[in-house]
Design an enzyme around this catalytic site. Structure first.
Site, PDB file in Angstrom:
ATOM      1  N   TYR A  19      32.642  63.927  41.936  1.00 56.22           N
ATOM      2  CA  TYR A  19      33.843  63.088  41.944  1.00 56.22           C
ATOM      3  C   TYR A  19      34.803  63.404  40.804  1.00 56.22           C
ATOM      4  CZ  TYR A  19      31.085  60.399  45.250  1.00 56.22           C
ATOM      5  OH  TYR A  19      30.334  60.020  46.323  1.00 56.22           O
ATOM      6  N   HIS A  24      40.552  59.190  42.911  1.00 55.93           N
ATOM      7  CA  HIS A  24      39.946  57.891  42.601  1.00 55.93           C
ATOM      8  C   HIS A  24      39.415  57.836  41.166  1.00 55.93           C
ATOM      9  CE1 HIS A  24      39.461  54.230  44.731  1.00 55.93           C
ATOM     10  NE2 HIS A  24      38.241  54.362  45.178  1.00 55.93           N
ATOM     11  N   PHE A  67      29.555  52.962  40.687  1.00 48.30           N
ATOM     12  CA  PHE A  67      30.454  53.368  41.754  1.00 48.30           C
ATOM     13  C   PHE A  67      31.583  52.352  41.856  1.00 48.30           C
ATOM     14  CE2 PHE A  67      26.855  56.005  42.755  1.00 48.30           C
ATOM     15  CZ  PHE A  67      27.458  57.210  43.076  1.00 48.30           C
ATOM     16  N   ASN A  69      33.264  50.555  44.045  1.00 49.69           N
ATOM     17  CA  ASN A  69      33.259  49.269  44.742  1.00 49.69           C
ATOM     18  C   ASN A  69      32.432  48.192  44.042  1.00 49.69           C
ATOM     19  OD1 ASN A  69      34.788  50.672  46.566  1.00 49.69           O
ATOM     20  ND2 ASN A  69      33.306  50.585  48.216  1.00 49.69           N
ATOM     21  N   ASP A  94      43.573  54.016  39.672  1.00 47.30           N
ATOM     22  CA  ASP A  94      44.457  54.708  40.593  1.00 47.30           C
ATOM     23  C   ASP A  94      45.201  53.710  41.475  1.00 47.30           C
ATOM     24  OD1 ASP A  94      41.681  54.364  41.751  1.00 47.30           O
ATOM     25  OD2 ASP A  94      42.743  54.958  43.565  1.00 47.30           O
ATOM     26  N   ASN A 115      39.178  48.327  46.031  1.00 46.30           N
ATOM     27  CA  ASN A 115      37.850  47.701  45.990  1.00 46.30           C
ATOM     28  C   ASN A 115      37.283  47.567  44.585  1.00 46.30           C
ATOM     29  OD1 ASN A 115      37.684  47.167  48.754  1.00 46.30           O
ATOM     30  ND2 ASN A 115      36.988  49.248  49.168  1.00 46.30           N
TER      31      ASN A 115
END
Length: 173
Positions: A19, A24, A67, A69, A94, A115
């Site tokens: 990632y 994100h 993570f 969320n 973001d 989220n």
């Protein structure tokens, strides 16, 4: 702001090398730029943290490892553990509704479907400072891609240059 209490500066992203440098993860990128290469990170409350003294203020920089969320899990735990008032919390994240590299700041407000922000809102409330970094929307580029795939995509070299320039303009206080 309560000057006698620590400040929590949180960058949102997803953990893991796959990632890194995705749209994100612009919050993680901002935190890394703000603390520099010499930072010593430790894992606490499901987050990587490093602490600095900036102009007499204790500042805890945070990259949640839950993570995106579930960012509120680690943020809520850190706010509680360090007894940080909500006005001393800043979240950098973001924003697809802003053009690439556009910076906006606000206190409170809605999540706009983000989220990670929804998770933090449910953990600590909404009245914290937010620094939003624009990552653009696929429709801005005439790209037909699911927004969830867009945010997990990587920046082009030109976008990354714009993003890094914007990050250098962030003012913590």
């Amino acid at each position: 702001m309560q000057e006698n209490k620590p400040f929590l500066i949180i960058g949102l992203g997803n953990p893991g090398a796959q990632y890194a440098h995705t749209r994100h993860n612009v919050g993680f990128m901002a935190i890394d730029a703000l603390v520099g290469d010499g930072a010593v990170w430790r894992l606490e409350k499901q987050a990587l943290t490093t602490t600095e003294n900036i102009n007499g203020r204790k500042v805890i920089f945070v990259k949640p490892q839950t993570f995106m969320n579930n960012s509120g899990v680690s943020v809520g735990a850190l706010v509680s553990f360090y007894k940080i008032p909500i006005e001393n919390v800043t979240v950098i994240h973001d924003d697809m509704d802003l053009g690439v590299g556009v910076l906006r700041e606000k206190v409170g407000g809605g999540s706009a479907g983000h989220n990670g922000i929804k998770s933090i809102d449910s953990a600590i409330g909404r009245e914290y400072r937010r620094i939003r970094i624009g990552i653009g929307h696929p429709r801005d580029f005439d790209v037909r891609i699911d927004p969830a795939d867009w945010v997990l995509g990587r920046f082009t070299d030109k976008e990354l240059e714009i993003i890094n320039n914007s990050i250098s303009l962030i003012k913590l206080f």
